[in-house]
Design a protein around this motif. Structure first.
Motif, PDB file in Angstrom:
ATOM      1  N   ASN A  26       0.865  -1.195   0.000  1.00  0.00           N
ATOM      2  CA  ASN A  26       0.000   0.000   0.000  1.00  0.00           C
ATOM      3  C   ASN A  26       0.888   1.226   0.000  1.00  0.00           C
ATOM      4  OD1 ASN A  26      -1.670   2.259   1.167  1.00  0.00           O
ATOM      5  ND2 ASN A  26      -3.223   0.615   1.076  1.00  0.00           N
ATOM      6  N   LYS A  42       1.421  -2.118   4.985  1.00  0.00           N
ATOM      7  CA  LYS A  42       0.148  -2.709   4.588  1.00  0.00           C
ATOM      8  C   LYS A  42       0.236  -3.163   3.143  1.00  0.00           C
ATOM      9  CE  LYS A  42      -4.787  -1.743   4.331  1.00  0.00           C
ATOM     10  NZ  LYS A  42      -5.839  -0.704   4.503  1.00  0.00           N
ATOM     11  N   ASP A  50      -2.023  -4.620  -0.328  1.00  0.00           N
ATOM     12  CA  ASP A  50      -3.339  -4.633  -0.950  1.00  0.00           C
ATOM     13  C   ASP A  50      -3.457  -5.877  -1.856  1.00  0.00           C
ATOM     14  OD1 ASP A  50      -4.043  -2.198   0.191  1.00  0.00           O
ATOM     15  OD2 ASP A  50      -3.075  -1.097  -1.465  1.00  0.00           O
TER      16      ASP A  50
END
Length: 482
Positions: A355, A361, A363
């Motif tokens: 991300n 993070k 995706d």
């Protein structure tokens, strides 16, 4: 009309010849106990079989098929060459000579005394006086020199009869029995005829000469004892009378035996035997009547049995299978297989990317399908196969078309179907080696998905069962068949 009859007769003759030509021999060597069956090509044209038993004394055996007589008699009539029991009643004559013992004088005197009839108490003294005179008279007579001479004469005659008995047995009875036995078992006209003729004449001559010698000895014996004085001694002296009775009994018994012997062994019968053995020697085989084959496989129990078991104790029995198609192969087997079918296994792979706004993070971008590498690109299982084919030129090897079901050995077993060819080894214990095509259901990727595209959202139900075909190899053992 005449033309029609001639055509029918010709047709029936043709059919008879056609049927008779299809009868096929099965040879049995009786001496070596071996069986020779016809070849495969011959058996396919065969409608009936008959048996030929070689190396066997014809006329002394018969053949039975399934407990029923089936024989074409060749050779000499068995009754003509039967072993004759010439010694019936002869050996019993010897018992009278060997059991003879001269009773002692005291026993003889006691027997004579006790044999007198009783006259009651009033005549007791008369009886005693009469008996004493009777005994004294007999004792005196038995003690005379003439009585002793007669006893010596009787003992000499008894010894002569003992020697005569064994001479007649060895020269006549045993010789005649051996002669007939040799002809009965295996007549040989070339070697036996002259020997048989000479031996027969010798036996008849010996029989006549021995009988004449016996008559001469008895004549001398009776001439010596039939004078009035000696004859009276034989009548009155107990042991002389017993010995004379024994000698006379032997003579009567021997004459009775001669009647039996002469009816079994005489010139007329020996001439008949001589004529038979001088004929051309018959073939040493027995041929049965034909046996009609009503099925592809016929089981027959063959027994070769002596017509008279006392003369032919050697019998032969066998179970024979007559197969019209001996090279035809069929059978059922069970075994194990390996094949090219195997289940495919797939996984769903999630494709991600970092991300850009939130550090750490990731995706999810999309999903793809990958095939897992299998541990083994083969499967194993068990099968039950049917084989139909033929053997190669009466050998133990054959080839067969093979088909049947199979079952994979895995956590979730799956049925299979097999088609192929088999190499077969053995006729009784069959080993089957098969290869060919095997079909069945395996786990595979559905047509809606592939391993090159990506998917979003994640794919579901990506596998399905599909029918596929592949190679196989199997080995098995025949459970039943031919």
């Amino acid at each position: 009309m005449k033309t029609t009859v001639l055509l029918l007769l010709s047709l029936s003759g043709f059919m008879h010849n056609a049927i008779s030509q299809t009868a096929t021999p099965v040879n049995i060597d009786f001496k070596n106990k071996s069986i020779t069956m016809p070849g495969a090509k011959t058996m396919k044209k065969t409608k009936s079989v008959y048996f030929i038993i070689d190396s066997i004394a014809t006329g002394t055996y018969k053949i039975s098929i399934n407990k029923k007589d089936s024989i074409i008699s060749v050779g000499n009539p068995p009754a003509l060459f039967g072993l004759l029991s010439f010694a019936d009643g002869f050996n019993t004559l010897l018992s009278g000579l060997t059991a003879y013992n001269v009773p002692n004088l005291e026993k003889m005197v006691s027997t004579v005394t006790s044999s007198q009839p009783s006259r009651g108490i009033a005549s007791e003294s008369f009886n005693k006086s009469f008996s004493q005179k009777k005994v004294t008279k007999q004792v005196d007579e038995c003690a005379q020199m003439d009585a002793i001479d007669i006893k010596i004469l009787q003992d000499d005659m008894r010894k002569y009869l003992m020697d005569f008995h064994f001479s007649f047995r060895d020269q006549v009875i045993k010789t005649a029995s051996r002669l007939n036995a040799s002809v009965a078992i295996q007549p040989d006209p070339v070697n036996d005829s002259a020997r048989f003729r000479l031996a027969t004449f010798n036996i008849i001559d010996d029989r006549l000469q021995l009988e004449q010698d016996l008559e001469a000895h008895f004549n001398d014996y009776y001439n010596n004892i039939l004078s009035s004085k000696k004859y009276k001694l034989v009548i009155n002296c107990g042991y002389l009378r017993a010995a004379d009775s024994m000698l006379t009994s032997y003579k009567k018994g021997f004459n009775a035996f001669l009647n039996v012997f002469d009816s079994a062994f005489n010139e007329a019968k020996m001439v008949a035997l001589y004529k038979e053995i001088t004929k051309p020697k018959p073939p040493a085989f027995i041929r049965t009547f034909p046996y009609l084959l009503t099925a592809d496989i016929t089981n027959l129990d063959i027994e070769v049995i002596g017509i008279d078991p006392s003369k032919t104790p050697q019998n032969y029995a066998a179970s024979i299978q007559i197969n019209k198609y001996p090279d035809r192969l069929w059978g059922f087997s069970t075994g194990v297989y390996v094949g090219g079918l195997f289940n495919r296994n797939y996984s769903i792979l999630t494709n991600t990317a970092p991300n850009n706004t939130v550090p750490g993070k990731v995706d999810t971008l999309n999903y793809s399908i990958v095939e897992n590498t299998p541990d083994n690109k083969m499967e194993a299982g068990i099968n039950a196969l049917m084989h139909i084919g033929t053997y190669f030129k009466e050998s133990n090897w054959g080839i067969a078309f093979t088909f049947g079901p199979a079952l994979s050995l895995e956590k979730n077993p799956k049925p299979r179907i097999i088609l192929g060819l088999s190499a077969v080894s053995g006729r009784t214990n069959k080993l089957m080696f098969s290869t060919g095509w095997m079909g069945g259901s395996i786990t595979s990727l559905t047509s809606a998905y592939n391993t090159t595209d990506t998917y979003n959202p994640a794919p579901t139900n990506i596998t399905t069962d599909r029918f596929k075909g592949q190679w196989f190899f199997s080995s098995g053992y025949g459970i039943f068949g031919k």
